[in-house]
Design an enzyme around this catalytic site. Structure first.
Site, short mmCIF file in Angstrom:
data_model
loop_
_atom_site.label_atom_id
_atom_site.label_comp_id
_atom_site.label_asym_id
_atom_site.label_seq_id
_atom_site.Cartn_x
_atom_site.Cartn_y
_atom_site.Cartn_z
N HIS A 99 0.81 -1.21 0.00
CA HIS A 99 0.00 0.00 0.00
C HIS A 99 0.84 1.27 0.00
O HIS A 99 0.36 2.34 0.34
CB HIS A 99 -1.00 -0.02 1.16
CG HIS A 99 -2.22 -0.80 0.78
ND1 HIS A 99 -2.14 -2.10 0.35
CD2 HIS A 99 -3.53 -0.46 0.72
CE1 HIS A 99 -3.36 -2.53 0.06
NE2 HIS A 99 -4.22 -1.56 0.27
N ASP A 162 -6.66 4.85 9.61
CA ASP A 162 -8.05 4.93 9.13
C ASP A 162 -8.44 3.66 8.40
O ASP A 162 -9.60 3.27 8.37
CB ASP A 162 -8.19 6.08 8.11
CG ASP A 162 -7.98 7.43 8.76
OD1 ASP A 162 -8.11 7.52 9.99
OD2 ASP A 162 -7.67 8.39 8.03
N GLU A 273 -10.73 13.96 13.88
CA GLU A 273 -10.12 14.19 12.57
C GLU A 273 -10.83 15.35 11.90
O GLU A 273 -11.66 16.02 12.54
CB GLU A 273 -10.21 12.94 11.68
CG GLU A 273 -9.21 11.86 12.03
CD GLU A 273 -8.90 10.91 10.87
OE1 GLU A 273 -9.39 11.13 9.75
OE2 GLU A 273 -8.15 9.94 11.11
P1 FAD Z 1 4.18 -1.74 2.22
O1 FAD Z 1 3.72 -0.66 1.34
O2 FAD Z 1 4.21 -3.10 1.66
O3 FAD Z 1 5.63 -1.37 2.79
C1 FAD Z 1 5.94 -0.06 3.23
C2 FAD Z 1 7.42 0.05 3.62
O4 FAD Z 1 7.65 -0.71 4.80
C3 FAD Z 1 8.37 -0.51 2.56
O5 FAD Z 1 9.55 0.23 2.59
C4 FAD Z 1 8.60 -1.93 3.03
O6 FAD Z 1 9.83 -2.45 2.57
C5 FAD Z 1 8.57 -1.75 4.54
N1 FAD Z 1 8.07 -2.93 5.24
C6 FAD Z 1 6.96 -3.65 5.00
N2 FAD Z 1 6.84 -4.64 5.89
C7 FAD Z 1 7.89 -4.54 6.72
C8 FAD Z 1 8.34 -5.27 7.85
N3 FAD Z 1 7.68 -6.32 8.32
N4 FAD Z 1 9.48 -4.88 8.46
C9 FAD Z 1 10.18 -3.80 8.03
N5 FAD Z 1 9.81 -3.09 6.95
C10 FAD Z 1 8.68 -3.44 6.32
N6 FAD Z 1 -1.11 5.32 7.00
C11 FAD Z 1 -1.43 5.84 8.20
O7 FAD Z 1 -0.56 6.09 9.02
N7 FAD Z 1 -2.73 6.09 8.51
C12 FAD Z 1 -3.74 5.80 7.66
O8 FAD Z 1 -4.90 6.03 8.00
C13 FAD Z 1 -3.43 5.24 6.40
N8 FAD Z 1 -4.39 4.90 5.53
C14 FAD Z 1 -4.07 4.38 4.32
C15 FAD Z 1 -5.07 4.05 3.43
C16 FAD Z 1 -4.78 3.51 2.20
C17 FAD Z 1 -5.89 3.15 1.25
C18 FAD Z 1 -3.42 3.35 1.82
C19 FAD Z 1 -3.08 2.85 0.45
C20 FAD Z 1 -2.41 3.68 2.69
C21 FAD Z 1 -2.72 4.20 3.96
N9 FAD Z 1 -1.74 4.52 4.88
C22 FAD Z 1 -2.07 5.03 6.10
C23 FAD Z 1 -0.33 4.40 4.52
C24 FAD Z 1 0.30 3.13 5.03
O9 FAD Z 1 0.67 3.29 6.37
C25 FAD Z 1 1.51 2.85 4.20
O10 FAD Z 1 1.08 2.57 2.91
C26 FAD Z 1 2.36 1.75 4.75
O11 FAD Z 1 3.39 1.58 3.82
C27 FAD Z 1 1.66 0.45 5.05
O12 FAD Z 1 1.33 -0.29 3.93
P2 FAD Z 1 1.76 -1.81 3.77
O13 FAD Z 1 1.55 -2.54 5.03
O14 FAD Z 1 1.10 -2.31 2.56
O15 FAD Z 1 3.34 -1.70 3.58
#
Ligand code: FAD
Length: 525
Positions: A99, A162, A273
């Protein structure tokens, strides 16, 4: 890092990949040179590569040379060790739920680890007499699953995002913020302990007291110091229901003054918010308001005539077994004296689970992007811009950005956050508090754009640049959240006086710069 070696390995693998994928349509597990010793197998068929090179943003697409599906934590340890001990280290990106919006979980020519395949358990523990509870959860777990598992025990984490279809490792690598942050701090302030695989392939348990350098480095550390395989997260007794209220303003000063007032009262609201309401047809509007409410809004706050409508959103939790007779009275007292437009207050009473899961599951969007099918989906992109704005500049920011620059409809979040629960030892970056003496709060702004065509995308990128340029030229020291920069100077500016410590920690925990290359912090020129 030995780049020439990486190139040779990558070329060899690409050749092998081409031969294998053109001669077979079945999923291929490809043993690679430096990995063979460890028995590591990679997948590089089109489907694996496609997933690992796509994220929610759909803007950056970096092709890895393989995707790794670990079945245990030691598989990941072995993968990282194999890179670290190789004369030609390759990069490794943990991929949570993809994400990110600018390729942060990708690894060009490296290995992407699909964390979901770990599928570890979620364990709730605690002590009823002292009232301390926590959950041990794998870094790959989605927050929605953490919520489901903990609610079975009548417990829940206190700080949320969120959207719940994000992974624990992914949000802890950023901060994890939402309307609860002012009262409990971001998600990274509610972690007691973690297991982390460093860039040297060592599996280390860390906490405030044990290996604190690693602990604080990893929290908000953008995946640069280690792969989180387990996090121990604080739990509290879960409420059963939520009073969820939205109020409308056409005056930004009144809106922000009321927001600040509500977050400064401990024991009042549980969530605060706010957002700009650009029109009454978007999905966030339709899901909350009844058709009658929408008519009322259009009647009482007709065509905006240059002024914007702002929605202040609050939630107050309660327990049907205890507070049923008092909750309405309490809420009424707490909202008394607020300056929203008369008549424009709307409320709902929903379960705690439904409140936290109010956005639902948007993952079909990511799947559609990945498949590249459907009407125009190949070009649906999310050029989001999220940042923190010093409180002292938010009025000026509102006038230039919200009133003058933003022309298109979309979801635009704006709300203040209390500073006090952010620990400066963590890697996350928030605005300096020396801009103003009483900066006990800062604002978060989320410009959550969706673009539907190449032209639309270019327009929105131009608009993003205009906003960033305005902030830079007016000396508004914003800090990006999910930061994205393409050159080192900008990264150094982003980290400010924490840059030296960030670099030192990188040298200590990931000296060969193996982890999360998609953040481009150490690879940009
Ligand atoms: P990824 O996108 O897969 O990874 C993000 C980063 O973290 C990359 O650099 C990856 O290498 C690293 N990573 C992943 N897993 C690990 C691990 N286990 N250990 C170490 N590094 C790791 N954020 C908020 O704070 N509040 C919100 O309300 C919010 N809402 C969102 C809503 C949507 C629809 C989207 C798309 C994003 C939102 N986000 C929000 C952002 C979100 O926190 C980031 O996208 C975050 O990257 C988490 O997504 P992911 O778990 O898919 O991680």
């Amino acid at each position: 890092m030995g780049h020439p070696h990486v190139l040779i390995v990558a070329q060899y693998l690409f050749l092998l990949f081409t031969i294998l994928t053109t001669t077979s349509s079945v999923s291929i597990k490809l043993p690679t040179g430096p990995l063979r010793k460890w028995g590591i197998k990679l997948c590089n068929n089109a489907s694996c590569i496609d997933t690992a090179s796509t994220d929610y943003g759909n803007i950056v697409h970096e092709i890895p040379y393989g995707v790794f599906y670990p079945s245990s934590v030691s598989d990941v340890v072995n993968l990282v060790k194999s890179s670290y001990e190789s004369p030609a280290p390759f990069t490794i990106a943990a991929r949570g739920n993809g994400h990110s919006v600018r390729g942060q979980a990708m690894a060009k020519d490296g290995v992407v680890v699909e964390m979901a395949s770990l599928n570890t358990s979620i364990t709730v523990s605690g002590n009823s007499s002292s009232g301390t509870f926590y959950v041990d959860v794998g870094g790959e777990q989605l927050w929605i699953d953490v919520l489901r598992a903990t609610l079975k025990h009548g417990l829940a984490p206190v700080s949320w995002t969120d959207y719940l279809y994000l992974t624990v490792g992914g949000t802890l690598s950023n901060a994890g913020i939402s309307g609860q942050t002012s009262f409990h701090g971001p998600q990274i302030s509610n972690v007691l302990e973690m297991d982390v695989i460093t860039g040297k392939g060592e599996l280390i348990t860390c906490s405030e007291d044990v290996n604190p350098d690693l602990f604080y480095a990893v929290l908000g550390g953008l995946g640069q110091f280690g792969i989180i395989t387990r996090a121990r997260i604080v739990l509290k007794k879960a409420p059963t229901r939520v009073k969820w209220v939205r109020m409308m303003y056409d005056d930004f000063s009144k809106f922000s003054k009321d927001q600040e007032h509500l977050i400064s009262i401990q024991g009042g609201m549980d969530y605060v918010e706010g957002n700009l309401m650009m029109d009454t047809t978007s999905s966030t509007i339709v899901n909350f308001y009844s058709p009658y409410d929408v008519l009322k809004i259009n009647h009482l706050a007709p065509a905006r005539n240059g002024s914007l409508l702002y929605t202040l959103e609050v939630a107050k939790y309660y327990d049907t077994r205890r507070d049923i007779n008092t909750i309405d009275k309490e809420l009424e007292m707490e909202l008394k004296g607020l300056s929203y437009k008369p008549g424009l207050i709307f409320s709902k009473d929903i379960s705690f689970f439904d409140f936290l899961n109010r956005v639902g599951n948007l993952d079909h969007e990511l799947q559609t992007i990945r498949r590249g099918v459907g009407v125009g989906v190949g070009v649906v992109r999310h050029p989001w811009l999220n940042f923190f704005v010093p409180r002292s500049r938010i009025v000026e920011f509102n006038q230039r950005v919200f009133v003058e620059i933003l022309q298109n409809q979309g979801l635009y979040l704006v709300y203040p956050i209390n500073r006090k629960k952010w620990d400066d030892r963590m890697s996350v970056i928030i605005p300096d508090d020396d801009d103003d003496d009483d900066e006990d709060m800062f604002y978060t702004v989320g410009l959550l754009f969706t673009s539907q065509s190449d032209d639309d995308f270019s327009r929105k990128e131009k608009q993003n640049n205009e906003i960033l340029q305005f902030c830079s030229e007016s000396g508004i020291n914003i800090k990006q959240y999910f930061p994205h920069y393409v050159n080192k100077q900008d990264w150094m500016k982003h980290f400010g006086n924490k840059w030296d410590v960030f670099q030192q920690r990188k040298a200590q925990f990931d000296p060969k710069m193996i982890l999360s290359p998609g953040q481009t912090i150490f690879t940009s020129a």
